[in-house]
Design a protein around this motif. Structure first.
Motif, PDB file in Angstrom:
ATOM      1  N   LEU A   1      -8.106  37.640 -47.000  1.00 23.02           N
ATOM      2  CA  LEU A   1      -6.842  38.122 -47.042  1.00 23.02           C
ATOM      3  C   LEU A   1      -6.027  37.775 -45.590  1.00 23.02           C
ATOM      4  CD1 LEU A   1      -7.202  41.881 -48.442  1.00 23.02           C
ATOM      5  CD2 LEU A   1      -6.237  39.686 -49.842  1.00 23.02           C
ATOM      6  N   SER A   2      -6.821  37.729 -44.613  1.00 18.21           N
ATOM      7  CA  SER A   2      -5.827  37.379 -43.319  1.00 18.21           C
ATOM      8  C   SER A   2      -5.670  36.018 -43.426  1.00 18.21           C
ATOM      9  CB  SER A   2      -6.866  37.759 -42.181  1.00 18.21           C
ATOM     10  OG  SER A   2      -7.849  37.216 -42.211  1.00 18.21           O
ATOM     11  N   ARG A   3      -6.347  35.062 -43.872  1.00 19.17           N
ATOM     12  CA  ARG A   3      -6.048  33.569 -43.888  1.00 19.17           C
ATOM     13  C   ARG A   3      -4.911  33.231 -45.043  1.00 19.17           C
ATOM     14  NH1 ARG A   3      -7.340  29.627 -47.719  1.00 19.17           N
ATOM     15  NH2 ARG A   3      -8.618  31.105 -48.915  1.00 19.17           N
ATOM     16  N   ARG A   4      -4.706  34.211 -45.952  1.00 16.52           N
ATOM     17  CA  ARG A   4      -3.465  34.083 -46.986  1.00 16.52           C
ATOM     18  C   ARG A   4      -2.148  34.504 -46.188  1.00 16.52           C
ATOM     19  NH1 ARG A   4      -4.134  36.842 -52.448  1.00 16.52           N
ATOM     20  NH2 ARG A   4      -1.860  35.770 -52.593  1.00 16.52           N
ATOM     21  N   ALA A   5      -2.323  35.391 -45.265  1.00 20.55           N
ATOM     22  CA  ALA A   5      -1.067  36.059 -44.460  1.00 20.55           C
ATOM     23  C   ALA A   5      -0.817  35.074 -43.711  1.00 20.55           C
ATOM     24  CB  ALA A   5      -1.597  37.156 -43.513  1.00 20.55           C
ATOM     25  N   LEU A   6      -1.332  33.980 -43.140  1.00 19.97           N
ATOM     26  CA  LEU A   6      -1.167  32.797 -42.112  1.00 19.97           C
ATOM     27  C   LEU A   6      -0.436  31.744 -42.937  1.00 19.97           C
ATOM     28  CD1 LEU A   6      -4.061  33.094 -39.678  1.00 19.97           C
ATOM     29  CD2 LEU A   6      -1.661  34.041 -39.312  1.00 19.97           C
ATOM     30  N   GLN A   7      -0.660  31.680 -44.157  1.00 22.60           N
ATOM     31  CA  GLN A   7      -0.225  30.341 -44.967  1.00 22.60           C
ATOM     32  C   GLN A   7       1.105  30.516 -45.550  1.00 22.60           C
ATOM     33  OE1 GLN A   7      -3.569  30.372 -47.947  1.00 22.60           O
ATOM     34  NE2 GLN A   7      -4.376  28.522 -47.043  1.00 22.60           N
ATOM     35  N   GLY A   8       1.565  29.529 -45.809  1.00 23.39           N
ATOM     36  CA  GLY A   8       2.922  29.416 -46.306  1.00 23.39           C
ATOM     37  C   GLY A   8       4.480  29.706 -45.380  1.00 23.39           C
ATOM     38  N   LEU A   9       4.069  29.816 -44.234  1.00 28.10           N
ATOM     39  CA  LEU A   9       5.050  30.197 -43.133  1.00 28.10           C
ATOM     40  C   LEU A   9       5.490  28.968 -42.487  1.00 28.10           C
ATOM     41  CD1 LEU A   9       4.628  33.653 -41.994  1.00 28.10           C
ATOM     42  CD2 LEU A   9       6.376  32.983 -43.397  1.00 28.10           C
ATOM     43  N   LYS A  10       6.728  28.551 -42.406  1.00 20.86           N
ATOM     44  CA  LYS A  10       7.328  27.466 -41.569  1.00 20.86           C
ATOM     45  C   LYS A  10       8.533  27.788 -40.775  1.00 20.86           C
ATOM     46  CE  LYS A  10       9.375  25.027 -45.203  1.00 20.86           C
ATOM     47  NZ  LYS A  10       9.645  23.498 -45.900  1.00 20.86           N
ATOM     48  N   VAL A  11       8.872  27.277 -39.677  1.00 18.72           N
ATOM     49  CA  VAL A  11      10.038  27.376 -38.957  1.00 18.72           C
ATOM     50  C   VAL A  11      11.062  26.915 -39.514  1.00 18.72           C
ATOM     51  CG1 VAL A  11      11.236  27.148 -36.620  1.00 18.72           C
ATOM     52  CG2 VAL A  11       8.667  27.687 -36.832  1.00 18.72           C
ATOM     53  N   ALA A  12      12.264  27.551 -40.088  1.00 16.51           N
ATOM     54  CA  ALA A  12      13.219  27.113 -40.698  1.00 16.51           C
ATOM     55  C   ALA A  12      14.646  27.096 -39.812  1.00 16.51           C
ATOM     56  CB  ALA A  12      13.853  28.127 -41.790  1.00 16.51           C
ATOM     57  N   GLY A  13      14.781  27.638 -38.701  1.00 17.62           N
ATOM     58  CA  GLY A  13      15.718  27.347 -37.739  1.00 17.62           C
ATOM     59  C   GLY A  13      15.505  28.224 -36.298  1.00 17.62           C
ATOM     60  N   LEU A  14      16.303  27.895 -35.443  1.00 13.48           N
ATOM     61  CA  LEU A  14      16.364  28.853 -34.294  1.00 13.48           C
ATOM     62  C   LEU A  14      17.926  28.858 -33.740  1.00 13.48           C
ATOM     63  CD1 LEU A  14      14.416  30.032 -32.377  1.00 13.48           C
ATOM     64  CD2 LEU A  14      14.807  28.265 -30.761  1.00 13.48           C
ATOM     65  N   GLU A  15      18.336  30.317 -33.566  1.00 12.33           N
ATOM     66  CA  GLU A  15      19.666  30.318 -33.108  1.00 12.33           C
ATOM     67  C   GLU A  15      19.395  30.983 -31.654  1.00 12.33           C
ATOM     68  OE1 GLU A  15      21.317  33.026 -35.743  1.00 12.33           O
ATOM     69  OE2 GLU A  15      21.182  31.918 -37.333  1.00 12.33           O
ATOM     70  N   GLU A  16      20.006  30.351 -30.756  1.00 13.64           N
ATOM     71  CA  GLU A  16      19.845  30.598 -29.285  1.00 13.64           C
ATOM     72  C   GLU A  16      20.875  31.611 -28.802  1.00 13.64           C
ATOM     73  OE1 GLU A  16      22.036  27.085 -26.710  1.00 13.64           O
ATOM     74  OE2 GLU A  16      20.269  26.656 -28.172  1.00 13.64           O
ATOM     75  N   GLY A  17      21.907  31.627 -29.388  1.00 16.01           N
ATOM     76  CA  GLY A  17      22.862  32.629 -29.161  1.00 16.01           C
ATOM     77  C   GLY A  17      23.338  32.422 -27.608  1.00 16.01           C
ATOM     78  N   ASN A  18      23.673  33.398 -26.763  1.00 17.16           N
ATOM     79  CA  ASN A  18      24.115  33.322 -25.392  1.00 17.16           C
ATOM     80  C   ASN A  18      22.948  33.569 -24.556  1.00 17.16           C
ATOM     81  OD1 ASN A  18      26.679  32.236 -25.959  1.00 17.16           O
ATOM     82  ND2 ASN A  18      27.511  34.322 -26.055  1.00 17.16           N
ATOM     83  N   LEU A  19      21.975  32.729 -24.362  1.00 13.78           N
ATOM     84  CA  LEU A  19      20.814  32.948 -23.166  1.00 13.78           C
ATOM     85  C   LEU A  19      21.205  32.653 -21.965  1.00 13.78           C
ATOM     86  CD1 LEU A  19      17.952  33.845 -23.505  1.00 13.78           C
ATOM     87  CD2 LEU A  19      17.476  31.288 -24.137  1.00 13.78           C
ATOM     88  N   PHE A  20      21.309  33.708 -20.849  1.00 18.43           N
ATOM     89  CA  PHE A  20      21.520  33.468 -19.551  1.00 18.43           C
ATOM     90  C   PHE A  20      20.191  33.346 -18.842  1.00 18.43           C
ATOM     91  CE2 PHE A  20      25.197  35.469 -21.295  1.00 18.43           C
ATOM     92  CZ  PHE A  20      26.262  34.614 -20.873  1.00 18.43           C
ATOM     93  N   ALA A  21      20.225  32.575 -17.631  1.00 19.38           N
ATOM     94  CA  ALA A  21      19.023  32.447 -16.938  1.00 19.38           C
ATOM     95  C   ALA A  21      18.859  33.817 -16.206  1.00 19.38           C
ATOM     96  CB  ALA A  21      19.175  31.353 -15.815  1.00 19.38           C
TER      97      ALA A  21
END
Length: 329
Positions: A68-88
């Protein structure tokens, strides 16, 4: 007939040999495994069928936990990333969009995943993902604190889970090839020195308390001193005067790259300008930035565009420089 199940079993075994996957035993899992071995040893020594049954059930539970835990890790991939206003040196959020490749009801299954993002020169706090959405795309916000401005590279994303019983901890690593732009730290700008040149004030009228502008019907809370008697007599109902006051129209910032050398003074100047942009945004004032460099002068308009220009700015001189800012003309 056994070819299908055998093939799936071999495929599952190859999955855990993948270098991007890791399997570790938790404290609870170690205790459970010791209990399983003890029950197995007693069942062999005594020949008790009930102990054999208990041993089989415990072993099946352990195997089901891994599947079950192995199945929970399957099928996911990164679709995108939104950085917004990220300050140092300021805690901000990265919006990570994950896409689920499963179909139908499998998309909404419970996963119980911890997300650990590795980012250069930044500390990213772990986040949690429960059940994925039915649309197949889920957004997770990761709290991030970057140490310096400029481009920062995202190295990898680790999906970690102990679902469903907490006996084993499984991890899957996703390699990332993505960069986010970290904006300069928004330092509060000091009072403007009198030695700065090109300073002046430009204002625009708005409703307030300085000069008459017009009239409107009386509202609850208006003072009797503002009653417009002539309009009241004309309309046969109370009217009050409206007024104007002066407020700043906008802010114009200047940065001469040839007057600054690389180092902490230049970074402090960028942070001061970044703070001025933030104040202008909070007060809903327009902003423009004039950057003078070896390739000429360019002017940028808008809060986000000015921040990005400061994040990518590089000193081109050797001096300490003198910055300046002035309201828009």
């Amino acid at each position: 007939m056994l070819a299908g199940p055998l093939r799936r079993s071999l495929k599952a075994m190859r999955l855990w040999n993948d270098r991007r996957l890791r399997l570790s035993l938790t404290g609870l899992g170690a205790q459970y495994l010791l209990a399983l071995l003890a029950v197995g040893a007693f069942s062999v020594n005594t020949g008790n069928n009930l102990l054999y049954l208990v041993f089989s059930l415990m072993l099946g539970l352990f195997l089901v936990s891994g599947i079950l835990s192995r199945r929970a890790l399957q099928g996911l991939k990164v679709a995108g990333l939104e950085e917004g206003n990220l300050f140092a040196r300021v805690r901000g959020g990265l919006r990570l969009r994950l896409e689920d490749g499963a179909r139908g009801r499998a998309r909404s299954r419970i996963r119980g995943l911890e997300l650990h993002l590795v980012m250069d020169e930044a500390k990213v706090e772990p986040s949690f993902m429960g059940a994925s959405s039915r649309s197949g795309e889920t957004t997770v916000i990761l709290q991030t604190r970057a140490e310096r401005r400029g481009w920062a590279r995202l190295r990898s994303l680790e999906l970690r889970t102990r679902f469903p019983f907490g006996l084993l901890e499984k991890s899957r690593f996703i390699e990332l090839d993505h960069s986010v732009l970290v904006l300069p730290h928004p330092r509060t700008p000091p009072a403007q020195p009198a030695s700065w040149r090109g300073e002046g004030h430009r204002t625009v009228a708005q409703e307030g308390t300085s000069s008459p502008e017009g009239a409107r019907p009386l509202r609850l809370g208006d003072t009797p001193a503002r009653v417009h008697w002539k309009r009241t007599a004309q309309r046969s109902q109370p009217w009050v005067r409206t007024f104007e006051e002066e407020r700043p129209l906008g802010l114009h910032l200047r940065l001469d790259l040839s007057a600054w050398g690389p180092g902490r003074p230049f970074e402090r100047e960028l942070e001061r300008l970044s703070g001025a942009i933030l104040q202008a945004r909070l007060t809903k004032r327009d902003i423009s930035l004039e950057i003078q460099g070896t390739e000429g002068t360019r002017e940028i308009h808008g809060h986000a565009a000015c921040w990005r220009a400061l994040a990518l700015a590089q000193a081109a001189g050797r001096g300490t420089g003198i910055g300046g800012e002035a309201p828009l003309s």
